[in-house]
Design a protein around this motif. Structure first.
Motif, mmCIF file in Angstrom:
data_model
loop_
_atom_site.group_PDB
_atom_site.id
_atom_site.type_symbol
_atom_site.label_atom_id
_atom_site.label_comp_id
_atom_site.label_asym_id
_atom_site.label_seq_id
_atom_site.Cartn_x
_atom_site.Cartn_y
_atom_site.Cartn_z
ATOM 1 N N VAL A 15 -72.690 -2.415 -77.248
ATOM 2 C CA VAL A 15 -72.158 -3.197 -76.134
ATOM 3 C C VAL A 15 -73.131 -4.365 -75.969
ATOM 4 C CG1 VAL A 15 -71.397 -3.127 -73.735
ATOM 5 C CG2 VAL A 15 -71.263 -1.061 -75.136
ATOM 6 N N TRP A 16 -72.819 -5.446 -76.636
ATOM 7 C CA TRP A 16 -73.791 -6.519 -76.882
ATOM 8 C C TRP A 16 -74.209 -7.256 -75.610
ATOM 9 C CZ3 TRP A 16 -77.230 -8.303 -80.094
ATOM 10 C CH2 TRP A 16 -77.597 -9.642 -80.085
ATOM 11 N N ARG A 17 -75.524 -7.257 -75.385
ATOM 12 C CA ARG A 17 -76.169 -8.100 -74.384
ATOM 13 C C ARG A 17 -77.426 -8.646 -75.053
ATOM 14 N NH1 ARG A 17 -74.903 -3.495 -71.488
ATOM 15 N NH2 ARG A 17 -77.036 -2.732 -71.764
ATOM 16 N N PRO A 18 -77.501 -9.933 -75.288
ATOM 17 C CA PRO A 18 -78.632 -10.481 -76.050
ATOM 18 C C PRO A 18 -79.983 -10.151 -75.433
ATOM 19 C CG PRO A 18 -76.916 -12.142 -75.765
ATOM 20 C CD PRO A 18 -76.534 -10.981 -74.915
ATOM 21 N N GLU A 19 -80.055 -10.216 -74.109
ATOM 22 C CA GLU A 19 -81.356 -10.046 -73.460
ATOM 23 C C GLU A 19 -81.916 -8.639 -73.607
ATOM 24 O OE1 GLU A 19 -78.005 -9.613 -70.475
ATOM 25 O OE2 GLU A 19 -78.601 -11.012 -72.078
ATOM 26 N N THR A 20 -81.080 -7.640 -73.882
ATOM 27 C CA THR A 20 -81.562 -6.261 -74.015
ATOM 28 C C THR A 20 -81.411 -5.728 -75.436
ATOM 29 O OG1 THR A 20 -79.382 -5.424 -73.317
ATOM 30 C CG2 THR A 20 -81.062 -5.724 -71.602
ATOM 31 N N ALA A 21 -81.035 -6.583 -76.380
ATOM 32 C CA ALA A 21 -80.767 -6.132 -77.750
ATOM 33 C C ALA A 21 -82.062 -5.948 -78.524
ATOM 34 C CB ALA A 21 -79.860 -7.136 -78.457
ATOM 35 N N ARG A 31 -82.207 -8.080 -81.753
ATOM 36 C CA ARG A 31 -82.560 -9.479 -81.508
ATOM 37 C C ARG A 31 -84.069 -9.621 -81.372
ATOM 38 N NH1 ARG A 31 -83.538 -12.114 -76.646
ATOM 39 N NH2 ARG A 31 -83.239 -14.408 -76.683
ATOM 40 N N THR A 32 -84.675 -8.718 -80.620
ATOM 41 C CA THR A 32 -86.126 -8.760 -80.444
ATOM 42 C C THR A 32 -86.843 -8.620 -81.781
ATOM 43 O OG1 THR A 32 -85.890 -7.800 -78.232
ATOM 44 C CG2 THR A 32 -88.068 -7.668 -79.272
ATOM 45 N N ALA A 33 -86.340 -7.714 -82.631
ATOM 46 C CA ALA A 33 -86.970 -7.496 -83.936
ATOM 47 C C ALA A 33 -86.843 -8.731 -84.824
ATOM 48 C CB ALA A 33 -86.325 -6.282 -84.618
ATOM 49 N N ARG A 34 -85.686 -9.380 -84.814
ATOM 50 C CA ARG A 34 -85.485 -10.567 -85.643
ATOM 51 C C ARG A 34 -86.389 -11.709 -85.183
ATOM 52 N NH1 ARG A 34 -81.240 -11.445 -88.972
ATOM 53 N NH2 ARG A 34 -81.207 -13.653 -88.375
ATOM 54 N N THR A 66 -83.532 3.378 -79.729
ATOM 55 C CA THR A 66 -83.930 3.257 -78.324
ATOM 56 C C THR A 66 -83.253 2.088 -77.612
ATOM 57 O OG1 THR A 66 -85.822 1.918 -79.035
ATOM 58 C CG2 THR A 66 -86.176 4.302 -78.784
ATOM 59 N N CYS A 67 -82.402 1.363 -78.301
ATOM 60 C CA CYS A 67 -81.776 0.170 -77.714
ATOM 61 C C CYS A 67 -80.857 0.565 -76.560
ATOM 62 C CB CYS A 67 -80.990 -0.599 -78.776
ATOM 63 S SG CYS A 67 -80.219 -2.110 -78.154
ATOM 64 N N THR A 68 -80.963 -0.145 -75.460
ATOM 65 C CA THR A 68 -80.136 0.173 -74.285
ATOM 66 C C THR A 68 -78.720 -0.376 -74.398
ATOM 67 O OG1 THR A 68 -80.963 -1.817 -73.166
ATOM 68 C CG2 THR A 68 -82.140 0.256 -72.766
#
Length: 692
Positions: free
Chosen positions: A599-605, A608-611, A630-632
């Protein structure tokens, strides 16, 4: 405004292709103007302007009109929206010539000797004349548009060539004048059916990997023999007689049969190939006495004249039992070209014309990312013109996969011409390969010929053909891009994998590498994504209503988005552009992956953080290769858990395998433990709405 001189070059203000002989360029006084040198694309056939088709009394005036159109940018019509300083394209000139030819003949029939004699009443009469013709509405609109073009250039024409009334039929478009309803920019080309495209691509890749090198090697051997450059020809010298004696001695000593061709009862000697084998060129011919002598030598004659060897395999067996024959080579060369064109065009997302314009040495790699690229030129744009010593259009890169580079490498080894897809197999004066590439029509024939050859040569045991017919009609390269757009969106894991495997032709990277958006491509992808999103929303909502349980940190958000989007009443989509807008407002950003749902949310992905931590570009959506447990953003549906249960059984089996190394068994046991805990949490909170 003076009349042009008869010796005036008609392309004096247009860039012409490098290598064009200025002495061969058409002049104002010529009856036929060859304008092809001013067209950029080597694969495009451009018709000439035939001035003899115009009435003799009006011919000089319309010559002058055409020269003005070639010399000057098209003026902007009153209230028009054209770009300023935009020249009419060379490819449009033959059509303009046909449309003005219709006007000139009508003028001649009306007794009008000068363009300036045409009145507003005459133009209304001509409008009625055009409307009465039996041509299509589109052609009628073009005919009226040509008269408006003639009017627009009045300021750069001699007085006799000027249309003196006001702008013809002002206030209405040409389409409105003929009753033609304007259609949207929708890409109406049908997609190629999945079964057909997958089989076509699979066989095309087989040509690259297994069959093509054999055809290439046979063609190179044949070419060397024709040029007298093959190592086997070094033993021959002198005139035809001594060479023949040496050749017959060689055949007897090695047990080599003479090359043959099928005859009425028995094979006949192929004298042409014998001449080739002993290093004689096409100008040399055997006399009757030499042919009689050769037939009397009692040397076996083969059924065919073969070249090369079969080394490629399909499913562990040679793809062919016998070597290739000389007579087959031209056809096999075209079929191989069709297969290689399919690989390059389909897997790159390039337009057919952009592929046909590719040149030798176009392969490369991005210095920053290391990604494989192909360097070419854009296939559309009003400002495209041939390269000149003063102005060279910069290339643009397309990011591609390994198979595209392999196909191009094979193409570069097939011939020595500058274009990857040369116009002709052998040297010739008509569309010489040094300056011309194959046309789109030829490429389409090559693709169809390739598919037909595969179906004829490799029929399955049950009688079915390897490449099934496409229900929508003939295979056409212009359908590849839309088919690829569907594949990107529809392949396993759907939208979540849009940045993987074939992600080089998805939206973000296309923008990055093109420098400007490829709008047609983006619109095709948007249409495919919208269709998938709407289907997915419907299916997800149906399952939720039927009691499907959802767990995970984003379970509530999943239910909210699916339920909220499922209530969307719908909207009419009339163009790909509106599809993109609707997708932006409708897409719930719910991505189903392998045993998980994002359930995509960029700020909690977490992906995205890893990239970003690796210095990679920010993703437009989830990247499953960087997914973290562990992704929310994660949610798990009953469908996901069913897949996880399969994974659990596989991990448990691997953990219990006594033959597996201990580290592998330990890793499998840890995976089984994590998966079992996930399944347990899902089942434990099956009550609707309970937090997981």
């Amino acid at each position: 405004m003076p009349w042009p001189d008869a010796h005036t070059p008609v392309l004096r203000n247009r860039p012409v292709r490098l290598g064009t002989d200025p002495a061969r360029l058409s002049r104002f006084g010529d009856d036929v103007w060859h304008i092809r040198p001013a067209h950029r694309d080597a694969h495009t056939q451009v018709g000439s302007l035939n001035l003899l088709a115009f009435p003799a009394s009006l011919r000089r005036q319309f010559r002058t009109v055409f020269l003005a159109v070639l010399d000057h940018p098209q003026p902007v019509e009153p209230g028009g929206r054209q770009r300023s300083a935009e020249y009419i394209g060379i490819g449009s000139m033959p059509g303009l010539g046909c449309d003005l030819q219709l006007f000139a003949r009508w003028m001649h029939g009306q007794g009008l000797g000068r363009i300036s004699d045409v009145t507003g009443h005459d133009l209304d009469t001509y409008l009625s004349h055009v409307l009465r013709t039996t041509t299509s509405p589109g052609r009628k609109a073009d005919a009226l548009g040509a008269v408006r073009t003639l009017w627009l250039f009045r300021d750069v024409l001699p007085a006799a060539c000027r249309l003196t009334p006001g702008f013809p039929w002002s206030g209405r478009t040409a389409n409105e004048l003929v009753g033609l309803r304007a259609v949207g920019g929708e890409n109406k080309r049908p997609r190629i059916h999945d079964d057909t495209m997958e089989a076509l691509l699979a066989w095309a890749l087989l040509m690259v990997e297994q069959i093509g090198p054999d055809i290439r090697d046979a063609w190179q051997e044949y070419t060397q023999l024709c040029r007298g450059e093959h190592p086997s020809q070094e033993i021959y010298s002198g005139a035809a007689g001594p060479r023949l004696h040496t050749y017959v001695d060689f055949c007897r000593r090695t047990g080599t049969p003479l090359p043959g061709t099928p005859g009425p009862g028995a094979p006949e000697i192929n004298y042409g190939h014998v001449r080739r084998l002993i290093g004689l060129d096409d100008r040399s011919q055997f006399g009757l006495a030499q042919k009689r002598w050769l037939t009397q030598q009692n040397v076996t004659v083969a059924e065919h004249s073969t070249v090369g060897a079969i080394t490629g395999q399909i499913q562990g067996r040679p793809w062919r039992d016998t070597p290739l024959t000389v007579g087959e080579l031209p056809g096999l060369w075209r079929r191989l070209t069709g297969a290689l064109f399919t690989v390059v065009c389909y897997l790159s997302g390039m337009r057919p014309g952009e592929v046909l314009a590719l040149r030798r040495g176009c392969r490369g790699a991005d210095e920053t990312t290391g990604q494989l690229v192909v360097h070419g030129h854009r296939g559309k744009g009003y400002d495209r013109a041939p390269d000149t010593p003063e102005r060279v259009e910069p290339t643009r890169p397309w990011v591609v996969v390994d198979a595209v580079h392999e196909a191009i490498a094979l193409l570069e080894s097939l011939h020595e011409q500058p274009h990857l897809f040369p116009a002709q197999l052998r040297p010739g004066s008509f569309r010489p390969s040094a300056t011309h590439a194959r046309t789109c029509e030829s490429a389409n024939r090559d693709i169809a010929d390739f598919a037909a050859w595969v179906n004829q040569s490799f029929c399955r045991a049950d009688g079915s053909v390897p490449i099934p017919d496409d229900p929508a009609g003939n295979l056409n390269a212009s359908r590849f891009r839309r088919t690829l757009a569907r594949f990107i969106v529809r392949r396993p894991r759907g939208l979540i994998a849009a940045a993987l495997q074939y992600g080089h032709v998805d939206t973000k990277v296309t923008l990055n590498y093109a420098g400007a958006p490829d709008t047609e491509w983006l619109q095709d992808v948007a249409v495919e994504k919208l269709e998938l999103v709407l289907e997915q929303i419907s299916e997800d909502a149906r399952r939720l209503a039927a009691g499907e349980h959802v767990s995970g940190p984003s379970a509530d958000e999943y239910r909210r988005r699916v339920s909220g989007t499922a209530d969307f009443p719908g909207r009419t989509v009339i163009s790909p552009r509106s599809a993109a807008r609707l997708l932006a407002s409708t897409d719930p950003q719910v991505h189903h992956g392998e045993g998980m749902t994002c359930v995509w949310r960029p700020e909690t992905a977490a992906c995205r953080t890893a990239r970003l931590a690796q210095g990679l570009p920010e993703p437009a959506g989830p990247d499953e290769s960087e997914c973290r447990s562990t992704c929310t953003n994660l949610a798990f549906t009953d469908r996901d858990i069913a897949r996880r249960k399969q994974d659990l059984r596989a991990s448990q089996a691997n953990a219990a395998d006594p033959l597996a190394p201990r580290p592998l068994r330990d890793r499998a046991a840890a995976q089984a433990e994590r998966t079992a805990a996930l399944v347990h949490r899902h089942e434990q909170h099956r009550t609707e709405g309970d937090p997981a």
